[in-house]
Write a protein that holds these residues in place. Structure first.
Motif, PDB file in Angstrom:
ATOM      1  N   ALA A  17       0.838  -1.204   0.000  1.00 36.83           N
ATOM      2  CA  ALA A  17       0.000   0.000   0.000  1.00 36.83           C
ATOM      3  C   ALA A  17       0.871   1.252   0.000  1.00 36.83           C
ATOM      4  O   ALA A  17       0.575   2.234  -0.694  1.00 36.83           O
ATOM      5  CB  ALA A  17      -0.935  -0.009   1.205  1.00 36.83           C
ATOM      6  N   SER A  18       1.953   1.231   0.757  1.00 42.28           N
ATOM      7  CA  SER A  18       2.879   2.364   0.779  1.00 42.28           C
ATOM      8  C   SER A  18       3.530   2.561  -0.586  1.00 42.28           C
ATOM      9  O   SER A  18       3.662   3.699  -1.065  1.00 42.28           O
ATOM     10  CB  SER A  18       3.949   2.136   1.840  1.00 42.28           C
ATOM     11  N   ARG A  21       0.957   4.171  -2.871  1.00 41.58           N
ATOM     12  CA  ARG A  21       0.804   5.609  -2.609  1.00 41.58           C
ATOM     13  C   ARG A  21       1.995   6.396  -3.145  1.00 41.58           C
ATOM     14  O   ARG A  21       1.833   7.483  -3.707  1.00 41.58           O
ATOM     15  CB  ARG A  21       0.633   5.854  -1.108  1.00 41.58           C
ATOM     16  N   GLN A  22       3.203   5.871  -2.981  1.00 42.38           N
ATOM     17  CA  GLN A  22       4.384   6.538  -3.525  1.00 42.38           C
ATOM     18  C   GLN A  22       4.298   6.626  -5.042  1.00 42.38           C
ATOM     19  O   GLN A  22       4.681   7.647  -5.625  1.00 42.38           O
ATOM     20  CB  GLN A  22       5.655   5.785  -3.133  1.00 42.38           C
ATOM     21  N   LEU A  24       1.538   6.802  -6.825  1.00 41.02           N
ATOM     22  CA  LEU A  24       0.552   7.823  -7.160  1.00 41.02           C
ATOM     23  C   LEU A  24       1.111   9.223  -6.951  1.00 41.02           C
ATOM     24  O   LEU A  24       0.874  10.129  -7.758  1.00 41.02           O
ATOM     25  CB  LEU A  24      -0.717   7.631  -6.327  1.00 41.02           C
ATOM     26  N   ARG A  25       1.873   9.428  -5.883  1.00 40.05           N
ATOM     27  CA  ARG A  25       2.484  10.748  -5.649  1.00 40.05           C
ATOM     28  C   ARG A  25       3.491  11.093  -6.735  1.00 40.05           C
ATOM     29  O   ARG A  25       3.576  12.239  -7.185  1.00 40.05           O
ATOM     30  CB  ARG A  25       3.167  10.769  -4.288  1.00 40.05           C
ATOM     31  N   THR A  41      -2.841   7.067 -13.187  1.00 37.47           N
ATOM     32  CA  THR A  41      -3.293   6.308 -12.019  1.00 37.47           C
ATOM     33  C   THR A  41      -3.971   5.012 -12.444  1.00 37.47           C
ATOM     34  O   THR A  41      -3.823   3.988 -11.775  1.00 37.47           O
ATOM     35  CB  THR A  41      -4.260   7.122 -11.146  1.00 37.47           C
ATOM     36  N   ARG A  45      -2.644   1.377 -11.287  1.00 34.03           N
ATOM     37  CA  ARG A  45      -3.558   0.433 -10.637  1.00 34.03           C
ATOM     38  C   ARG A  45      -3.568  -0.897 -11.375  1.00 34.03           C
ATOM     39  O   ARG A  45      -3.558  -1.976 -10.760  1.00 34.03           O
ATOM     40  CB  ARG A  45      -4.963   1.036 -10.577  1.00 34.03           C
TER      41      ARG A  45
END
Length: 107
Positions: A17-18, A21-22, A24-25, A41, A45
């Motif tokens: 999950a981390s 998120r990285q 996506l950022r 995105t 995904r």
């Protein structure tokens, strides 16, 4: 080399999950328009969903290392920082006035 984290455990879920998120950022930092960011995105995904079935710990470590290499390659030299966060343009702009004595000591 560290011991591989077993798939389908809470520790591995948090790590993936981390990483997501990285990713996506990083995509947000390099896109200028929302529609381009949204397309990225969707691609990110799809890549994570394609590797969702991996149950071998060694293969999982290989995929995670490859994803981290890709993140390092695509890292933006000047990433977006929200204005009020440390390093942002408004961080500590209006610091409250100190209420304590201006000169230390008892006069």
């Amino acid at each position: 080399m560290s011991k591989p984290v077993l798939p389908f455990t809470e520790a591995n879920s948090k790590r993936i999950a981390s990483l997501f998120r990285q990713s996506l950022r990083t995509a947000f930092d390099s896109s200028l328009k929302f529609d381009a960011y949204r397309n990225e995105t969707i691609k990110i995904r799809a890549q994570f969903e394609a590797n969702k079935h991996i149950s071998d710990a060694n293969e999982l470590e290989r995929v995670v290392a490859k994803a981290k290499e890709k993140l390092a390659e695509w890292a933006h030299p000047d990433p977006y920082t929200p204005p009020c966060r440390p390093g942002g343009t408004k961080y500590q702009r209006n610091i409250p006035v100190a209420r304590g004595p201006l000169v230390p000591g008892d006069w």
